[in-house]
Design a protein around this motif. Structure first.
Motif, short mmCIF file in Angstrom:
data_model
loop_
_atom_site.label_atom_id
_atom_site.label_comp_id
_atom_site.label_asym_id
_atom_site.label_seq_id
_atom_site.Cartn_x
_atom_site.Cartn_y
_atom_site.Cartn_z
N LYS A 70 0.83 -1.20 0.00
CA LYS A 70 0.00 0.00 0.00
C LYS A 70 0.87 1.26 0.00
O LYS A 70 0.43 2.33 0.43
N ASP A 105 -0.49 4.50 -1.25
CA ASP A 105 -1.76 4.94 -0.67
C ASP A 105 -1.60 6.34 -0.10
O ASP A 105 -0.62 6.63 0.58
N THR A 117 -3.57 7.61 2.16
CA THR A 117 -4.09 7.62 3.53
C THR A 117 -3.18 6.79 4.42
O THR A 117 -2.11 6.34 4.00
N GLY A 130 -3.48 3.87 5.08
CA GLY A 130 -3.48 2.47 4.65
C GLY A 130 -2.10 1.93 4.35
O GLY A 130 -1.93 0.71 4.26
N LYS A 131 -1.10 2.81 4.20
CA LYS A 131 0.26 2.34 3.92
C LYS A 131 0.94 1.75 5.16
O LYS A 131 2.05 1.25 5.08
#
Length: 359
Positions: free
Chosen positions: A61, A64, A66, A68-69
């Motif tokens: 991710k 990403d 957001t 989310g990484k």
């Protein structure tokens, strides 16, 4: 709740070992020298609230926009699927935030330690969070890289475009990221990995990073790209600071023999200020650079373009360059603020103050 049922383990204080402090009551990158059975992270390493957490990098991710990484271990668990993790690993780096440091006692390793690294398909996915699997400091240049059945020094691995030969540690926003590298690569960079800390490390290709036992050095490295630099090559350091945050390890100069110095990912939370150099030869999805290097022997003037980003909006920032001794005396240096048009002669002043307008 997810996290409340997880079990982690380290050596306990009742067993013989070496004390290692992990964390410092603020956000920083950490690692664990050893993971064994029978320890809960909520018994001293993490607080029993939502402000305390461990976060690990999720390279799948990496692009990403957001959080989310990252994947988290936090009291009460994460509500969304895929944002939690259950086990800790030795030699891996984590973001850690808690009210106090964790005072652990770990059994020293007597053998080398191998850590798999991912090269990644996307540009940001080349980053890996690594740690220190030993209880004493590790000479950064002693690390080895195994790729395609060949074992290389860090210098040789960088020359072969397998990994970088530098890393980044983070001890809090007030200090910002700090650079470590093989010797003679970048001025001011550290040369050791400290037990209990985590580091960003770049891998161009899937490979294995080997940590020899401290004191048992591998074969001597060949000359680095920096040591092969031409006499006309030079580097100068730029720093930027703001309220409670700093970015100190940025460089501009002549000579492209050094490997590109990639800017590390933004800290998982907290105030930050970040300087990076534009490179029109690279695509928009490429990782920004902490060093702007131009070919030596260029005729006429040379321009380095860089940007400063911060999440501390509408605040005073200061650019500084305390040491220009490596710059040839016949080189004239000006700093131009592209927002205001103001020009500063860098030989007679060592700082420039400006204000961040918005983010």
């Amino acid at each position: 709740a997810l996290a409340a049922t997880y079990t982690w383990s380290f050596t306990t204080a009742t067993a013989p070992g070496t004390p290692v402090d992990i964390g410092a009551g603020q956000l920083r990158l950490i690692s664990l020298p050893m993971v064994v059975a029978g320890f809960s992270p909520f018994a001293g390493m993490l607080d029993l609230n939502r402000n305390s957490f461990l976060a690990r990098w999720n390279p799948t991710k990496a692009m990403d926009t957001t959080y989310g990484k990252y994947q988290y271990l936090v009291f009460g668990g994460m509500p969304q699927a895929g944002l939690a993790f259950a086990t800790a690993e030795a030699g891996v780096g984590y973001w850690h935030k808690s009210a106090n440091a964790y005072h652990g006692v770990f059994t020293p390793r007597t053998e080398s330690f191998d850590l798999p690294l991912l090269g990644g398909a996307d540009s940001w996915a080349h980053w890996n969070l690594i740690g220190v699997p030993h209880t004493t400091a590790v000479n950064f240049a002693s690390l080895q890289v195994i790729h395609g059945g060949v074992t290389r020094t860090l210098t040789a691995a960088a020359d072969a475009l397998v990994t970088a030969n530098y890393g980044w540690k983070y001890l809090g926003a007030a200090q910002g990221y700090q650079l470590v590298s093989v010797p003679a690569l970048y001025p001011g960079a550290g040369t050791t990995l400290e037990p209990g800390l985590g580091y960003w490390f770049w891998a161009d290709q899937d490979c294995t990073l080997r940590y020899p036992v401290p004191g048992k050095a591998p074969a001597a490295a060949g000359p680095s790209k920096a040591s092969r630099a031409a006499a006309s090559d030079w580097l100068a350091q730029l720093q930027v600071s703001g309220p409670g945050c700093r970015d100190a390890f940025n460089y501009f100069g002549l000579g492209e023999t050094r490997a590109r110095l990639a800017n590390p990912p933004t800290p998982v939370e907290g105030p930050y200020v970040d300087l990076w150099f534009d490179d029109p030869t690279r695509g928009p999805d490429q990782v920004p650079l902490a060093a702007g290097l131009k070919p030596a022997g260029r005729a006429g003037s040379t321009m380095w373009t860089f940007q400063v980003d911060t999440n501390v909006a509408d605040s005073p920032l200061t650019l500084s360059w305390s040491d220009l001794s490596a710059v040839p005396t016949n080189t004239t240096l000006y700093l131009v603020d592209t927002a205001t048009g103001k020009r500063v002669y860098m030989r007679t002043t060592s700082a420039y103050a400006f204000r961040a307008e918005g983010r």
